[in-house]
Design an enzyme around this catalytic site. Structure first.
Site, PDB file in Angstrom:
ATOM      1  N   ASP A  92      46.915  68.610  25.975  1.00  0.00           N
ATOM      2  CA  ASP A  92      45.875  69.192  26.809  1.00  0.00           C
ATOM      3  C   ASP A  92      44.668  68.280  26.911  1.00  0.00           C
ATOM      4  OD1 ASP A  92      47.198  71.656  27.370  1.00  0.00           O
ATOM      5  OD2 ASP A  92      46.810  72.258  25.296  1.00  0.00           O
ATOM      6  N   GLU A 124      50.639  82.404  32.839  1.00  0.00           N
ATOM      7  CA  GLU A 124      50.895  81.563  31.672  1.00  0.00           C
ATOM      8  C   GLU A 124      49.733  81.753  30.706  1.00  0.00           C
ATOM      9  OE1 GLU A 124      51.623  77.463  32.537  1.00  0.00           O
ATOM     10  OE2 GLU A 124      53.651  77.836  33.261  1.00  0.00           O
TER      11      GLU A 124
END
Length: 279
Positions: free
Chosen positions: A60, A49
């Site tokens: 995040d 990824e």
């Protein structure tokens, strides 16, 4: 058959689970990205990824936010990320690469240009964090025209209606976020993960990867007992962040190899819902 489907088919036949590391494109610096991607594969990664740097990565945690900031200091753009994948493909034609990021850079390039360029460079799947499945029909159409897997997130709080929508749109695998909050969170409740996955498997026919909160081999092994894939991001980014530049590849290899060994030590029993006919 796509690279992702081929991979999960082989893993199922061999009664193994996938290891999916996440790294941010351009961190620690652009010139190290392709060697780092190859190092991940050599250490046992099944899928990579690759995060697209973005200035406002709302999903995040601090570790990956800092990673994105470092990449942006090198002026890494979406075009640069695609070029990195293309260079990686020059010597690796089999390892699936999934781009993970936010809508703004994709929309700035345009769906048609982005999906065509992604296909040409060898991208296998795309996960856009801020695209809810209810609003993604057009986006998914563009991806599927290029045989690129649309990948979606599910979480402990995802309503059933959204689960059904993801089940109808997603290809490749589904990424189950095992914790509430942002990436890098701690305190993974494996009992809760097991219960949630049992419920999802009655609706999701493709492999399910679990991420968030996986920081060591013991946790990776425990998650591999439950899921089809183990996704590790923040822990790898931390290793990149704290390693001297000359030691990044060696240290990341050591970490990912330890995760690979732990995952392979998990029970070989295949996950209940994933059948070769679904791949």
């Amino acid at each position: 058959m796509s690279r992702i489907s081929t991979l999960f088919g082989k893993l199922l036949q061999n009664r193994r689970k996938a290891l999916i590391p996440f790294i941010t494109a351009g961190d620690p610096e652009p010139g190290m990205m392709v060697p780092l991607m190859h190092e991940l594969v050599q250490a046992g990664a099944d899928v990579i990824e690759l995060g697209v740097p973005f200035s406002d990565p709302m999903a995040d945690g601090p570790t990956i936010q800092r990673s994105s900031e470092r990449a942006l200091k090198h002026r890494v753009s979406l075009q640069d990320v695609l070029a990195m994948v293309g260079e990686f493909r020059e010597s690796d034609s089999s390892t699936p690469v999934v781009l993970m990021g936010y809508a703004n850079p994709v929309e700035a390039m345009g769906y048609d240009a982005f999906t065509a360029r992604s296909k040409a460079c060898g991208v296998d799947g795309v996960l856009i964090v801020d695209y809810p499945p209810e609003e993604s029909v057009k986006w998914v159409e563009y991806l599927k025209r290029q045989n690129i897997a649309p990948i979606f997130l599910l979480s402990p709080t995802t309503p059933q209606q959204r689960v059904e929508r993801v089940a109808s749109l997603a290809e490749g695998y589904v990424y189950y976020v095992s914790l509430k909050g942002v990436t890098g969170s701690l305190h993974l409740d494996l009992h809760d993960v097991a219960e949630k996955l049992d419920g999802l498997r009655s609706r999701i026919s493709i492999p399910i990867g679990v991420g968030f909160g996986i920081r060591d081999g013991a946790t990776a092994r425990a998650v591999a007992e439950l899921a089809d894939a183990v996704v590790v991001g923040s822990r790898i980014i931390e290793e990149i962040e704290r390693s001297p530049k000359a030691e990044v590849l060696t240290n990341v290899h050591r970490l990912v190899k330890s995760l690979r060994i732990a995952i392979d030590a998990a029970s070989p029993a295949p996950s209940a819902a994933v059948k070769l006919t679904h791949l």
